[in-house]
Design a protein around this motif. Structure first.
Motif, mmCIF file in Angstrom:
data_model
loop_
_atom_site.group_PDB
_atom_site.id
_atom_site.type_symbol
_atom_site.label_atom_id
_atom_site.label_comp_id
_atom_site.label_asym_id
_atom_site.label_seq_id
_atom_site.Cartn_x
_atom_site.Cartn_y
_atom_site.Cartn_z
ATOM 1 N N LEU A 176 0.668 -1.117 0.020
ATOM 2 C CA LEU A 176 0.012 0.134 0.055
ATOM 3 C C LEU A 176 0.836 1.302 -0.056
ATOM 4 C CD1 LEU A 176 -2.806 1.567 0.313
ATOM 5 C CD2 LEU A 176 -2.356 1.323 2.712
ATOM 6 N N TRP A 177 1.809 1.101 0.869
ATOM 7 C CA TRP A 177 2.575 2.610 1.023
ATOM 8 C C TRP A 177 3.517 2.842 -0.150
ATOM 9 C CZ3 TRP A 177 -0.298 4.443 4.085
ATOM 10 C CH2 TRP A 177 -1.008 3.751 5.351
ATOM 11 N N ASP A 178 4.127 1.731 -0.630
ATOM 12 C CA ASP A 178 4.734 1.876 -2.048
ATOM 13 C C ASP A 178 3.785 2.589 -2.983
ATOM 14 O OD1 ASP A 178 7.543 0.630 -1.909
ATOM 15 O OD2 ASP A 178 6.171 -1.127 -1.478
ATOM 16 N N ILE A 179 2.723 2.560 -3.156
ATOM 17 C CA ILE A 179 2.004 2.948 -4.235
ATOM 18 C C ILE A 179 1.313 4.397 -3.896
ATOM 19 C CG2 ILE A 179 -0.103 2.546 -5.572
ATOM 20 C CD1 ILE A 179 2.194 0.271 -5.279
ATOM 21 N N ILE A 183 -7.869 2.790 5.352
ATOM 22 C CA ILE A 183 -7.570 2.046 4.248
ATOM 23 C C ILE A 183 -6.900 0.733 4.679
ATOM 24 C CG2 ILE A 183 -6.572 1.618 2.029
ATOM 25 C CD1 ILE A 183 -7.406 4.583 1.521
ATOM 26 N N SER A 184 -5.569 1.008 5.490
ATOM 27 C CA SER A 184 -4.684 0.073 5.923
ATOM 28 C C SER A 184 -5.507 -0.857 6.988
ATOM 29 C CB SER A 184 -3.432 0.773 6.671
ATOM 30 O OG SER A 184 -2.601 -0.148 7.263
ATOM 31 N N GLU A 185 -6.108 -0.146 7.889
ATOM 32 C CA GLU A 185 -6.695 -1.019 8.724
ATOM 33 C C GLU A 185 -7.629 -1.876 8.269
ATOM 34 O OE1 GLU A 185 -9.462 0.120 12.803
ATOM 35 O OE2 GLU A 185 -10.228 0.861 10.878
ATOM 36 N N ALA A 231 2.360 -0.036 13.718
ATOM 37 C CA ALA A 231 2.664 -1.419 14.389
ATOM 38 C C ALA A 231 2.284 -2.440 13.327
ATOM 39 C CB ALA A 231 1.926 -1.583 15.697
ATOM 40 N N ASN A 232 1.421 -2.451 12.853
ATOM 41 C CA ASN A 232 1.073 -3.348 11.526
ATOM 42 C C ASN A 232 1.980 -3.455 10.452
ATOM 43 O OD1 ASN A 232 -1.149 -4.346 12.921
ATOM 44 N ND2 ASN A 232 -2.652 -3.267 11.606
ATOM 45 N N ALA A 233 2.338 -2.147 10.064
ATOM 46 C CA ALA A 233 3.537 -1.892 9.126
ATOM 47 C C ALA A 233 5.019 -2.656 9.644
ATOM 48 C CB ALA A 233 3.630 -0.871 8.535
ATOM 49 N N MET A 234 5.113 -2.488 10.851
ATOM 50 C CA MET A 234 6.454 -2.764 11.453
ATOM 51 C C MET A 234 6.539 -4.173 11.511
ATOM 52 S SD MET A 234 9.516 -2.112 12.283
ATOM 53 C CE MET A 234 9.538 -0.436 12.921
ATOM 54 N N ALA A 235 5.248 -4.924 11.952
ATOM 55 C CA ALA A 235 5.350 -6.431 12.125
ATOM 56 C C ALA A 235 5.394 -7.027 10.878
ATOM 57 C CB ALA A 235 3.827 -6.578 12.732
ATOM 58 N N MET A 236 5.230 -6.310 9.594
ATOM 59 C CA MET A 236 5.334 -7.001 8.348
ATOM 60 C C MET A 236 6.890 -6.953 8.236
ATOM 61 S SD MET A 236 2.306 -6.370 5.873
ATOM 62 C CE MET A 236 2.739 -7.985 5.257
ATOM 63 N N GLU A 237 7.375 -5.773 8.097
ATOM 64 C CA GLU A 237 8.922 -5.500 7.834
ATOM 65 C C GLU A 237 8.951 -4.193 8.224
ATOM 66 O OE1 GLU A 237 11.819 -6.838 4.517
ATOM 67 O OE2 GLU A 237 9.678 -7.479 4.167
ATOM 68 N N GLU A 238 10.473 -4.114 8.572
ATOM 69 C CA GLU A 238 10.806 -2.804 8.844
ATOM 70 C C GLU A 238 10.831 -1.828 7.481
ATOM 71 O OE1 GLU A 238 15.140 -1.119 9.633
ATOM 72 O OE2 GLU A 238 14.281 -1.662 11.765
ATOM 73 N N ALA A 239 11.218 -2.232 6.367
ATOM 74 C CA ALA A 239 11.126 -1.659 5.251
ATOM 75 C C ALA A 239 9.742 -1.085 5.022
ATOM 76 C CB ALA A 239 11.595 -2.476 3.942
ATOM 77 N N VAL A 240 8.477 -1.933 5.274
ATOM 78 C CA VAL A 240 7.301 -1.485 5.286
ATOM 79 C C VAL A 240 6.741 -0.042 6.069
ATOM 80 C CG1 VAL A 240 4.909 -2.082 5.232
ATOM 81 C CG2 VAL A 240 6.525 -3.793 4.363
#
Length: 391
Positions: A73-76, A125-127, A270-279
């Protein structure tokens, strides 16, 4: 039943957020009459709005799709922030989300659910993306397209770009409703349907995915599900993440939404961090952009509205730290936080520029995946048609 589609969401969201540009040019205003003048005042003030409905298959084999949607999502969003209309303004982005093909959904409703109506709230949207789970079911593409056309407020403004992106890998013609009727209705509403088949390109053509897209002038794509997007760690990541924590402290909640929205902001970090630091880094970059606005609950963003008057907010609706201050003191406090935010966002953007240069130098050839490369071409091509330029 289906194969895993590991990079589908990256392409889905990339194409959605970056090809969907509708904007007025400067020259359009030179004519004697604007088309927008003939429609409602609400549409008249939103001539540069992009409306995108994402229709995601959430049956058993789509775990890869959902995970990639969360991560990409955040890349886009970050790609989209580089777009500028011909009149030098940035477009407003609204995204709606549907899930279909899930046994947990109502059979009476065709195993279809509106997860989110049109929203420009990136945290929301992320939620909603993180709320999706998968379960086996029946995938009715025509019906989910038709449902989104009926339920969503697409508006009548011809300047807005309205797009549907539907993803899956079962035959496009399943279900009682003929997909051709749905795409015909889409054309009447000036909505373009884009399809992404998770599987072999030729198989997608045989099962009508290409026909579903081309009937409205949309794009058809097929995904090699074995290729995954590789995130590149950089020396700037840790600093950006720390700056994101400082950025959060510049928000001043107000009203009934304030507390819950601030909690949502932290939760999505926190959700983004849980996926990967880069996210998490990419999300922080998005939060430093013009697309991350929270005027409904944050006094700093709300103060950007010329009609906003903090004196009209009841004291009990303000955070305790400024509740007993005078109006002038509150305004001064808001201005201080505004300056702090601007400085932090500027630093994040500068660090991200160095981060992107580092990634460009160290990323292995082909690690982005064939879909991402195809999306960039589509972005430039379709955005150009809508009078967009890129920073």
């Amino acid at each position: 039943m289906k194969t895993h589609c590991q990079i589908l969401a990256a392409g889905l969201l990339t194409l959605a957020m970056t090809t969907a540009y509708g904007c007025e040019s400067k020259t359009k205003h030179n004519g004697p009459t604007l088309v927008a003048e003939a429609i409602g005042s609400e549409d008249k003030n939103a001539n540069n709005t992009v409306k995108i409905a994402l229709l995601l298959d959430t049956s058993n084999s789509m775990d890869g799709l959902i995970n990639q949607a969360k991560a990409q999502l955040w890349d886009i969003v970050n790609e989209f922030t580089h777009a500028k209309c011909g009149n030098e303004t940035r477009p407003k982005l609204e995204i709606a989300l549907y899930q279909y093909g899930n046994d947990d959904l109502s059979a009476r409703e065709g195993y279809i659910q509106q997860v989110l109506g049109f929203s420009s709230d990136l945290d929301e949207i992320s939620e909603k993306l993180f709320s999706l789970t998968t379960n086996g079911g029946e995938e009715y593409c025509g019906e989910v397209i038709q449902t989104s056309l009926k339920q969503l407020d697409w508006g009548k403004n011809p300047d807005n770009l309205k797009m549907i992106f539907i993803a899956g890998n079962e035959p496009f013609d399943q279900g009682k409703l003929d997909f051709r009727d749905a795409t015909s209705n889409a054309m009447e509403k000036d909505v373009v349907v884009n399809t992404i088949f998770c599987g072999n390109y030729e198989q997608g053509i045989k099962t009508h995915w290409k026909e579903g897209a081309r009937s409205t002038g949309g794009e058809y794509m097929a995904i090699d599900h074995n290729r995954q997007v590789v995130h590149v760690d950089t020396p700037y990541d840790e600093v950006i993440i720390k700056l994101n924590s400082k950025l959060n402290k510049t928000y001043i909640s107000y009203g009934t939404l304030g507390r819950s929205k601030m909690e949502m902001q932290v939760t999505q970090d926190a959700n983004a961090m849980a996926m990967e630091e880069a996210v998490a880094v990419k999300r922080a970059v998005s939060k430093s952009s013009n697309l991350y606005k929270n005027s409904k609950w944050d006094l700093v963003d709300a103060s950007e509205d010329a009609e906003f008057d903090v004196a009209q907010i009841e004291k009990e609706q303000l955070p305790t730290e400024i509740r007993n201050k005078s109006t002038e003191e509150i305004k001064s406090f808001i201005e201080k936080k505004k300056r702090e935010r601007a400085a932090i966002q500027k630093e994040i953007k500068e660090l991200n520029a160095q981060r992107e240069a580092y990634i460009a130098k160290n990323q292995k050839e082909g690690s982005k995946g064939e879909l991402e490369n195809a999306m960039i071409q589509a972005i430039r091509k379709q955005a150009g048609r809508k009078n967009y330029q890129w920073d």
